[in-house]
Scaffold this active site. Structure first.
Site, PDB file in Angstrom:
ATOM      1  NE  ARG A 160     -37.698  17.610 -22.398  1.00  0.00           N
ATOM      2  CZ  ARG A 160     -37.169  18.810 -22.616  1.00  0.00           C
ATOM      3  NH1 ARG A 160     -37.011  19.636 -21.627  1.00  0.00           N
ATOM      4  NH2 ARG A 160     -36.764  19.143 -23.805  1.00  0.00           N
ATOM      5  NE  ARG A 165     -32.633  19.292 -16.351  1.00  0.00           N
ATOM      6  CZ  ARG A 165     -32.558  20.506 -16.872  1.00  0.00           C
ATOM      7  NH1 ARG A 165     -31.580  21.302 -16.537  1.00  0.00           N
ATOM      8  NH2 ARG A 165     -33.463  20.925 -17.722  1.00  0.00           N
ATOM      9  NE  ARG A 191     -28.273  14.282 -18.211  1.00  0.00           N
ATOM     10  CZ  ARG A 191     -27.163  14.970 -18.239  1.00  0.00           C
ATOM     11  NH1 ARG A 191     -26.024  14.415 -17.917  1.00  0.00           N
ATOM     12  NH2 ARG A 191     -27.181  16.236 -18.602  1.00  0.00           N
ATOM     13  CG  ASP A 227     -33.009  16.356 -27.128  1.00  0.00           C
ATOM     14  OD1 ASP A 227     -33.627  16.748 -26.120  1.00  0.00           O
ATOM     15  OD2 ASP A 227     -32.741  17.098 -28.090  1.00  0.00           O
ATOM     16  CE1 TYR A 278     -32.796  24.179 -29.497  1.00  0.00           C
ATOM     17  CE2 TYR A 278     -34.490  22.918 -30.622  1.00  0.00           C
ATOM     18  CZ  TYR A 278     -34.046  23.600 -29.508  1.00  0.00           C
ATOM     19  OH  TYR A 278     -34.849  23.701 -28.411  1.00  0.00           O
TER      20      TYR A 278
HETATM   21  O1  CP3 Z   1     -39.588  12.282 -20.955  1.00  0.00           O
HETATM   22  C1  CP3 Z   1     -39.566  12.743 -22.111  1.00  0.00           C
HETATM   23  O2  CP3 Z   1     -40.326  13.655 -22.517  1.00  0.00           O
HETATM   24  C2  CP3 Z   1     -38.688  12.078 -23.139  1.00  0.00           C
HETATM   25  C3  CP3 Z   1     -37.472  12.671 -23.417  1.00  0.00           C
HETATM   26  C4  CP3 Z   1     -37.342  13.989 -24.177  1.00  0.00           C
HETATM   27  C5  CP3 Z   1     -36.279  14.872 -23.933  1.00  0.00           C
HETATM   28  N1  CP3 Z   1     -36.310  15.874 -24.851  1.00  0.00           N
HETATM   29  C6  CP3 Z   1     -35.279  14.674 -22.868  1.00  0.00           C
HETATM   30  C7  CP3 Z   1     -34.470  15.821 -22.458  1.00  0.00           C
HETATM   31  C8  CP3 Z   1     -38.074  14.508 -25.247  1.00  0.00           C
HETATM   32  C9  CP3 Z   1     -39.344  13.992 -25.880  1.00  0.00           C
HETATM   33  C10 CP3 Z   1     -37.403  15.706 -25.663  1.00  0.00           C
HETATM   34  C11 CP3 Z   1     -37.851  16.518 -26.804  1.00  0.00           C
HETATM   35  C12 CP3 Z   1     -37.234  17.837 -27.013  1.00  0.00           C
HETATM   36  N2  CP3 Z   1     -35.935  18.221 -26.885  1.00  0.00           N
HETATM   37  C13 CP3 Z   1     -37.947  18.949 -27.529  1.00  0.00           C
HETATM   38  C14 CP3 Z   1     -39.408  18.936 -27.877  1.00  0.00           C
HETATM   39  C15 CP3 Z   1     -40.243  19.083 -26.659  1.00  0.00           C
HETATM   40  C16 CP3 Z   1     -40.206  20.443 -26.032  1.00  0.00           C
HETATM   41  O3  CP3 Z   1     -39.754  20.519 -24.892  1.00  0.00           O
HETATM   42  O4  CP3 Z   1     -40.626  21.390 -26.678  1.00  0.00           O
HETATM   43  C17 CP3 Z   1     -37.057  20.026 -27.640  1.00  0.00           C
HETATM   44  C18 CP3 Z   1     -37.384  21.418 -28.117  1.00  0.00           C
HETATM   45  C19 CP3 Z   1     -35.784  19.552 -27.249  1.00  0.00           C
HETATM   46  C20 CP3 Z   1     -34.515  20.320 -27.216  1.00  0.00           C
HETATM   47  C21 CP3 Z   1     -33.997  20.323 -25.822  1.00  0.00           C
HETATM   48  N3  CP3 Z   1     -33.231  19.302 -25.297  1.00  0.00           N
HETATM   49  C22 CP3 Z   1     -34.227  21.267 -24.792  1.00  0.00           C
HETATM   50  C23 CP3 Z   1     -35.007  22.532 -24.948  1.00  0.00           C
HETATM   51  C24 CP3 Z   1     -33.618  20.769 -23.642  1.00  0.00           C
HETATM   52  C25 CP3 Z   1     -33.722  21.290 -22.236  1.00  0.00           C
HETATM   53  C26 CP3 Z   1     -32.729  22.259 -21.807  1.00  0.00           C
HETATM   54  C27 CP3 Z   1     -32.715  22.283 -20.281  1.00  0.00           C
HETATM   55  O5  CP3 Z   1     -31.707  21.861 -19.728  1.00  0.00           O
HETATM   56  O6  CP3 Z   1     -33.718  22.680 -19.680  1.00  0.00           O
HETATM   57  C28 CP3 Z   1     -32.991  19.570 -23.972  1.00  0.00           C
HETATM   58  C29 CP3 Z   1     -32.273  18.681 -23.050  1.00  0.00           C
HETATM   59  C30 CP3 Z   1     -33.110  17.580 -22.500  1.00  0.00           C
HETATM   60  N4  CP3 Z   1     -33.845  16.728 -23.271  1.00  0.00           N
HETATM   61  C31 CP3 Z   1     -33.255  17.229 -21.133  1.00  0.00           C
HETATM   62  C32 CP3 Z   1     -34.096  16.107 -21.099  1.00  0.00           C
HETATM   63  C33 CP3 Z   1     -34.522  15.304 -19.897  1.00  0.00           C
HETATM   64  C34 CP3 Z   1     -32.517  17.859 -19.964  1.00  0.00           C
HETATM   65  C35 CP3 Z   1     -31.233  17.097 -19.962  1.00  0.00           C
HETATM   66  C36 CP3 Z   1     -30.420  17.186 -18.731  1.00  0.00           C
HETATM   67  O7  CP3 Z   1     -29.880  18.258 -18.464  1.00  0.00           O
HETATM   68  O8  CP3 Z   1     -30.255  16.140 -18.079  1.00  0.00           O
END
Ligand code: CP3
Length: 344
Positions: free
Chosen positions: A28, A32, A41, A77, A152
């Site tokens: 990550r 944000r 965003r 994602d 999910y």
């Molecule tokens: O920089 C990076 O790591 C690359 C981008 C990336 C994202 N998600 C962007 C993202 C990667 C590699 C992921 C993987 C991902 N997504 C996982 C595996 C890694 C982990 O965290 O365990 C999982 C379980 C997800 C599912 C998911 N998508 C979650 C739990 C969330 C976050 C919810 C939150 O708002 O906290 C997302 C959304 C997400 N994916 C965001 C980002 C930057 C936040 C999006 C936003 O609100 O702008």
């Protein structure tokens, strides 16, 4: 255009080759906590960023430029490839992926399409091609692992205990198998397409598989993971497998044909090696320490670097993703510190 020199420190560490210093990247690392990301965003939804290769590449490059990390990770994602195969998913900020049509039966599994990367995720492949031109560090491609994606798809969103997912696995074994086969094939196809487009390594996120015990992992998950990593062995790209709270599965993971195991903060690098893991290791600073004092953060990070340096094959990372309330300057300072300290 002048050909850029590739910093291959991260790839060397994945292959357990000697490196001048410990390479660093952060799960990550795009997100944000960055003011620039928040600004983008405001203009684009999560999936709109994915749909626009220039913007996707910009968001992917941002942490490389800001933090000085040794690898980029594609901004997407784990749910990205599910949308075009028939999963009605949206990303809700502060919540995560939410699915309108959860899987309940084998007929729901059969309705999912086979992923055709050129047709279903062309913009992702386009972003990878752009990044390959632009980056001076390797690009990590990634996918969600079948269990984590299924969680999910079955729960309909984030979950604490994965009761529905596990009940589905126990009560509908044929449907579960069909789902694992479908997601396993999808993951193989998607990751091969990312590697062909220019990703230099791939990480498979099995964030929630730690909810299973060893016996269930062996029976219901290990075969599909075996087929994913065996298929990827045919490429030059190193493979990384990561999960949270999955230390009890390390001996199972160690038997998979994968190059690097990603640890969370619950299992130290030394403990993993004592368990007999000889693969390269990635991790594992508790991301909460990013919010503690610099002295506490630095002390623990140095400990991790010291453990890692005892053998070739350590990539410094967090034990899970950067939180939105982390600070860009702290991450920059941490990266520089790990680079300098590990050179000694
Ligand atoms: O920089 C990076 O790591 C690359 C981008 C990336 C994202 N998600 C962007 C993202 C990667 C590699 C992921 C993987 C991902 N997504 C996982 C595996 C890694 C982990 O965290 O365990 C999982 C379980 C997800 C599912 C998911 N998508 C979650 C739990 C969330 C976050 C919810 C939150 O708002 O906290 C997302 C959304 C997400 N994916 C965001 C980002 C930057 C936040 C999006 C936003 O609100 O702008």
């Amino acid at each position: 255009m002048e050909k850029k020199v590739m910093n291959d420190t991260f790839l060397r560490a994945c292959r357990k080759e000697a490196t001048d210093y410990t390479p660093v990247w952060y799960m990550r690392q795009a997100g944000r906590y960055q003011p620039e990301y928040r600004k983008i965003r405001e203009q684009y939804s999560f999936f709109e960023v994915n749909e626009n290769p220039e913007v996707c590449a910009e968001v992917t490059r941002l942490p490389v430029e800001q933090l000085g990390v040794d690898a980029a990770i594609l901004f997407a994602d784990i749910m990205t490839p599910l949308k075009p195969i028939g999963v009605d998913v949206e990303i809700r900020s502060g919540v995560g992926p939410v699915i309108a049509n959860p899987i309940e039966s084998v007929s729901d599994v059969k309705r999912l399409l086979d992923l055709q990367p050129d047709k279903h995720v062309p913009m992702i492949l386009e972003a990878i091609k752009l990044l390959r031109e632009q980056l001076e560090v390797p690009l990590i491609g990634f996918a969600g692992a079948p269990f984590t994606l299924a969680s999910y798809m079955i729960e309909g969103g984030p979950s604490k205990h994965y009761h529905k997912t596990k009940a589905f696995m126990y009560a509908q074994p044929a449907a579960w198998q069909a789902l694992m086969d479908k997601l396993g094939e999808m993951t193989i196809t998607y990751l091969h397409a990312q590697i062909e487009a220019g990703a230099s390594a791939v990480q498979v996120f099995d964030s929630w598989v730690g909810a299973l015990n060893q016996e269930d992992y062996e029976r219901h998950i290990a075969p599909v993971m075996e087929s994913i990593f065996s298929s990827l062995q045919k490429t030059d790209a190193p493979t990384i497998y990561f999960g949270v709270g999955a230390g009890h599965l390390l001996s199972n993971w160690n038997q998979l044909p994968v190059d690097v195991l990603g640890l969370d903060w619950r299992t130290s690098i030394t403990e993993a090696r004592q368990l007999g893991v000889e693969k390269a290791l990635q991790g594992n600073l508790d991301p909460s320490l990013l919010l503690a004092s610099w002295d506490q953060l630095e002390g623990k990070a140095k400990e991790i670097v010291d453990e890692g340096r005892k053998k070739p094959g350590h990539i410094f990372n967090l034990g899970h993703g950067v939180f939105p309330d982390a600070d860009v300057d702290t991450l920059r300072r941490l990266t520089d510190m790990v680079h300098q300290y590990s050179r000694k």
